[in-house]
Design a protein around this motif. Structure first.
Motif, mmCIF file in Angstrom:
data_model
loop_
_atom_site.group_PDB
_atom_site.id
_atom_site.type_symbol
_atom_site.label_atom_id
_atom_site.label_comp_id
_atom_site.label_asym_id
_atom_site.label_seq_id
_atom_site.Cartn_x
_atom_site.Cartn_y
_atom_site.Cartn_z
ATOM 1 N N THR A 146 6.932 1.873 -7.176
ATOM 2 C CA THR A 146 5.511 1.747 -7.490
ATOM 3 C C THR A 146 5.255 0.305 -7.903
ATOM 4 O OG1 THR A 146 5.472 4.048 -8.240
ATOM 5 C CG2 THR A 146 3.602 2.663 -8.872
ATOM 6 N N TYR A 147 4.358 -0.360 -7.166
ATOM 7 C CA TYR A 147 4.064 -1.768 -7.394
ATOM 8 C C TYR A 147 2.584 -1.975 -7.717
ATOM 9 C CZ TYR A 147 8.487 -3.178 -5.066
ATOM 10 O OH TYR A 147 9.788 -3.381 -4.700
ATOM 11 N N VAL A 148 2.320 -3.023 -8.509
ATOM 12 C CA VAL A 148 0.973 -3.521 -8.740
ATOM 13 C C VAL A 148 1.062 -5.036 -8.585
ATOM 14 C CG1 VAL A 148 -0.886 -3.853 -10.422
ATOM 15 C CG2 VAL A 148 0.320 -1.670 -10.345
ATOM 16 N N ALA A 149 0.159 -5.610 -7.791
ATOM 17 C CA ALA A 149 0.131 -7.062 -7.611
ATOM 18 C C ALA A 149 -1.030 -7.644 -8.417
ATOM 19 C CB ALA A 149 -0.038 -7.410 -6.137
ATOM 20 N N ILE A 150 -0.774 -8.796 -9.018
ATOM 21 C CA ILE A 150 -1.814 -9.504 -9.769
ATOM 22 C C ILE A 150 -1.745 -10.967 -9.363
ATOM 23 C CG2 ILE A 150 -2.732 -10.143 -12.028
ATOM 24 C CD1 ILE A 150 -1.327 -7.692 -13.182
ATOM 25 N N PHE A 181 4.495 -6.845 -9.210
ATOM 26 C CA PHE A 181 5.249 -6.300 -10.333
ATOM 27 C C PHE A 181 5.699 -4.884 -10.012
ATOM 28 C CE2 PHE A 181 2.328 -9.405 -12.126
ATOM 29 C CZ PHE A 181 3.141 -10.130 -12.989
ATOM 30 N N ASP A 182 6.921 -4.541 -10.417
ATOM 31 C CA ASP A 182 7.465 -3.200 -10.234
ATOM 32 C C ASP A 182 7.153 -2.378 -11.487
ATOM 33 O OD1 ASP A 182 8.936 -0.875 -9.879
ATOM 34 O OD2 ASP A 182 10.743 -1.916 -9.206
ATOM 35 N N SER A 227 0.817 -1.221 0.000
ATOM 36 C CA SER A 227 0.000 0.000 0.000
ATOM 37 C C SER A 227 0.850 1.270 0.000
ATOM 38 C CB SER A 227 -0.969 0.005 1.178
ATOM 39 O OG SER A 227 -0.267 0.190 2.390
ATOM 40 N N LYS A 228 2.089 1.159 0.499
ATOM 41 C CA LYS A 228 2.994 2.322 0.494
ATOM 42 C C LYS A 228 3.645 2.511 -0.872
ATOM 43 C CE LYS A 228 3.983 1.901 5.388
ATOM 44 N NZ LYS A 228 4.958 1.487 6.401
ATOM 45 N N CYS A 229 3.533 1.520 -1.736
ATOM 46 C CA CYS A 229 4.165 1.542 -3.060
ATOM 47 C C CYS A 229 3.171 1.997 -4.122
ATOM 48 C CB CYS A 229 4.718 0.158 -3.384
ATOM 49 S SG CYS A 229 5.989 -0.381 -2.228
ATOM 50 N N GLY A 278 -4.244 7.562 -15.480
ATOM 51 C CA GLY A 278 -5.311 6.570 -15.583
ATOM 52 C C GLY A 278 -5.164 5.314 -14.753
ATOM 53 N N TYR A 279 -3.963 4.753 -14.675
ATOM 54 C CA TYR A 279 -3.801 3.489 -13.976
ATOM 55 C C TYR A 279 -3.306 3.645 -12.543
ATOM 56 C CZ TYR A 279 -4.471 1.267 -18.526
ATOM 57 O OH TYR A 279 -4.981 0.859 -19.722
ATOM 58 N N HIS A 280 -3.222 4.879 -12.053
ATOM 59 C CA HIS A 280 -2.775 5.080 -10.669
ATOM 60 C C HIS A 280 -3.691 4.357 -9.679
ATOM 61 C CE1 HIS A 280 -2.368 7.285 -6.786
ATOM 62 N NE2 HIS A 280 -1.128 6.894 -7.017
ATOM 63 N N VAL A 281 -4.941 4.169 -10.041
ATOM 64 C CA VAL A 281 -5.909 3.488 -9.176
ATOM 65 C C VAL A 281 -5.425 2.067 -8.815
ATOM 66 C CG1 VAL A 281 -7.345 2.578 -11.064
ATOM 67 C CG2 VAL A 281 -8.396 3.087 -8.866
ATOM 68 N N PHE A 282 -4.570 1.468 -9.667
ATOM 69 C CA PHE A 282 -4.059 0.115 -9.418
ATOM 70 C C PHE A 282 -2.810 0.108 -8.550
ATOM 71 C CE2 PHE A 282 -5.649 -0.681 -13.991
ATOM 72 C CZ PHE A 282 -6.939 -0.950 -13.560
ATOM 73 N N ALA A 283 -2.100 1.229 -8.476
ATOM 74 C CA ALA A 283 -0.795 1.285 -7.806
ATOM 75 C C ALA A 283 -0.929 1.038 -6.307
ATOM 76 C CB ALA A 283 -0.132 2.633 -8.063
ATOM 77 N N GLY A 284 -0.027 0.206 -5.787
ATOM 78 C CA GLY A 284 -0.023 -0.101 -4.366
ATOM 79 C C GLY A 284 -1.125 -1.057 -3.947
#
Length: 129
Positions: free
Chosen positions: A44-48, A53-54, A33-35, A66-72
């Protein structure tokens, strides 16, 4: 079922990407959540589907984009539904129909060809990954 090589080519980046060997370091949801691109000194990370993923360096994941909503986050449901709604950015996806699970799998493949795998999501309090 489609041919795997055809599937594989479908998600190839236009410009070849040199990826580091995948890591399986445990990453807690708290750290994830801090990433989110808003905390200095954090990537900046997104997990799937449990894989982190970095995406640092991709402007699409920065605040205001647009995709910031997925970050962290681990936005499995949102990716499966092709949704940018913050309320859909949750890990739960098991109850989704097969066609949406396929979309999520496609996103996983897309990310795996572009971004370094830096770890696996680990639930707080759990002794295993």
């Amino acid at each position: 079922m489609s041919d795997n090589t055809e599937q594989s080519k479908k998600f190839q980046p236009k410009t070849p990407v040199e990826l580091a060997p995948p890591k399986d370091d445990p990453i807690t949801f708290e750290y994830l959540s801090k990433c989110d691109g808003t905390n200095e000194g954090y990537p900046t990370y997104v997990a799937i589907m449990g894989t982190v993923f970095d995406v640092t360096g991709n402007a699409s994941y920065t605040p205001g984009k647009g995709y910031h909503v997925f970050a962290g986050k681990e936005p499995n449901r949102a990716l499966a539904k092709s949704s940018l709604k913050p309320e859909d950015c949750i890990p739960d996806y098991e109850d989704l129909p097969d066609n949406e699970k396929k979309v999520l799998n496609d996103w996983y493949t897309f990310f795996s060809k572009r971004y370094n795998v830096v770890g696996k999501v680990k639930s707080e309090g759990s002794s295993n990954l």
